[in-house]
Enzyme design. Structure first.
Site, PDB file in Angstrom:
ATOM      1  N   CYS A 197      39.589  42.864  39.608  1.00 55.45           N
ATOM      2  CA  CYS A 197      38.166  42.811  39.291  1.00 55.45           C
ATOM      3  C   CYS A 197      37.850  43.583  38.012  1.00 55.45           C
ATOM      4  CB  CYS A 197      37.347  43.285  40.485  1.00 55.45           C
ATOM      5  SG  CYS A 197      35.608  42.761  40.438  1.00 55.45           S
ATOM      6  N   HIS A 237      39.700  41.180  45.984  1.00 54.80           N
ATOM      7  CA  HIS A 237      39.698  42.453  46.681  1.00 54.80           C
ATOM      8  C   HIS A 237      40.321  42.247  48.058  1.00 54.80           C
ATOM      9  CE1 HIS A 237      37.179  44.403  43.702  1.00 54.80           C
ATOM     10  NE2 HIS A 237      36.261  43.457  43.814  1.00 54.80           N
TER      11      HIS A 237
END
Length: 250
Positions: A95, A205
């Site tokens: 990310c 994630h």
């Protein structure tokens, strides 16, 4: 008997790039080495401290806008991460970390900041023409079918990001995989992430390695060579199958 040297896993700036629990990726890598009877050392690199260039695997996680900018500034100093990769180290960047290792990324006010230039991607809030509304934030489950060259099963994760990431013209590397559910890079080819040498960037994630142990072992094999297989509990595969059914993918 000569004991093998410990594999060193660096967790970079967990105070800045640890919003979504991606520090758990270090725990997964370390434990999968310990289960094999192999020595390992996890090196926590706090913000403001120099990044060592002697580790084998470097981990960067997700974070908010201002901490992301601070992280990029710190990582650029000394260029130790670039030296480590040039020397054969592997990187997993998730990310905000994925955006930071690219060429540029947006700050909270839309200002474009320099990344580390480790991979040939750029991130913006939107790549739509001026005046067009920005795309909505990508939040939710994400399922990625990895590139066949990686030899991995389907990857599962969770994404939460406002940026869109695309490759630079003439850049090297290839997408981590095709997005079957979710947004990922947010590009027309519906891909997520990048793989360039021993560097992986992704929006997954989870921590991603807890949900996808085969990806963890791929990273370990890049720096450790061939590894003895691990037989996980049968419940683990049943959980993956249940997740696939729940997300309506096969």
């Amino acid at each position: 008997m000569i004991r093998p040297s410990a594999t060193r896993i660096a967790l970079i700036y967990p105070e800045l790039l640890g919003t979504y629990g991606d520090g758990g990726n270090a725990i997964v890598l370390a434990q999968r080495l310990r289960w094999r009877g192999l020595p390992v050392e996890v090196v926590h690199v706090p913000a403001g401290e120099p990044i060592p260039d002697s580790c084998d695997i470097y981990l960067l996680g997700g974070g908010e806008d201002e901490p992301q900018v601070l992280a990029a500034e710190g990582i650029r100093q000394g260029r130790s991460l670039l030296r480590a990769v040039a020397g054969g180290a592997a990187v997993l960047a998730v990310c905000a970390g994925y955006q930071v290792i690219g060429a540029t990324f947006p700050g909270g006010d839309g200002t474009v900041h320099d990344g580390v230039h480790l991979v040939d991607v750029e991130t913006r809030r939107s790549f739509e023409p001026p005046g067009a509304p920005p795309p909505p934030r990508a939040v939710g489950d994400i399922v990625v079918q990895p590139d066949p060259r990686l030899g991995l099963p389907t990857l599962y994760g969770y994404e939460n990001h406002g940026g869109r990431t695309r490759p630079l013209p003439g850049g090297s590397g290839f997408p981590l995989g095709a997005v079957r559910l979710g947004v990922g890079n947010g590009t027309p080819d519906r891909t997520d992430g990048i793989v360039d040498g021993k560097v992986i960037g992704t929006y997954l994630h989870g921590p991603v390695l807890a949900q996808n142990p085969a990806l963890a072992d791929l990273l370990l094999s890049w720096v450790h060579g061939s590894l003895p297989p691990l037989d996980g509990p049968p419940e683990a595969e049943r959980l993956r199958q249940a997740r696939a059914r729940a997300l309506a993918v096969s």
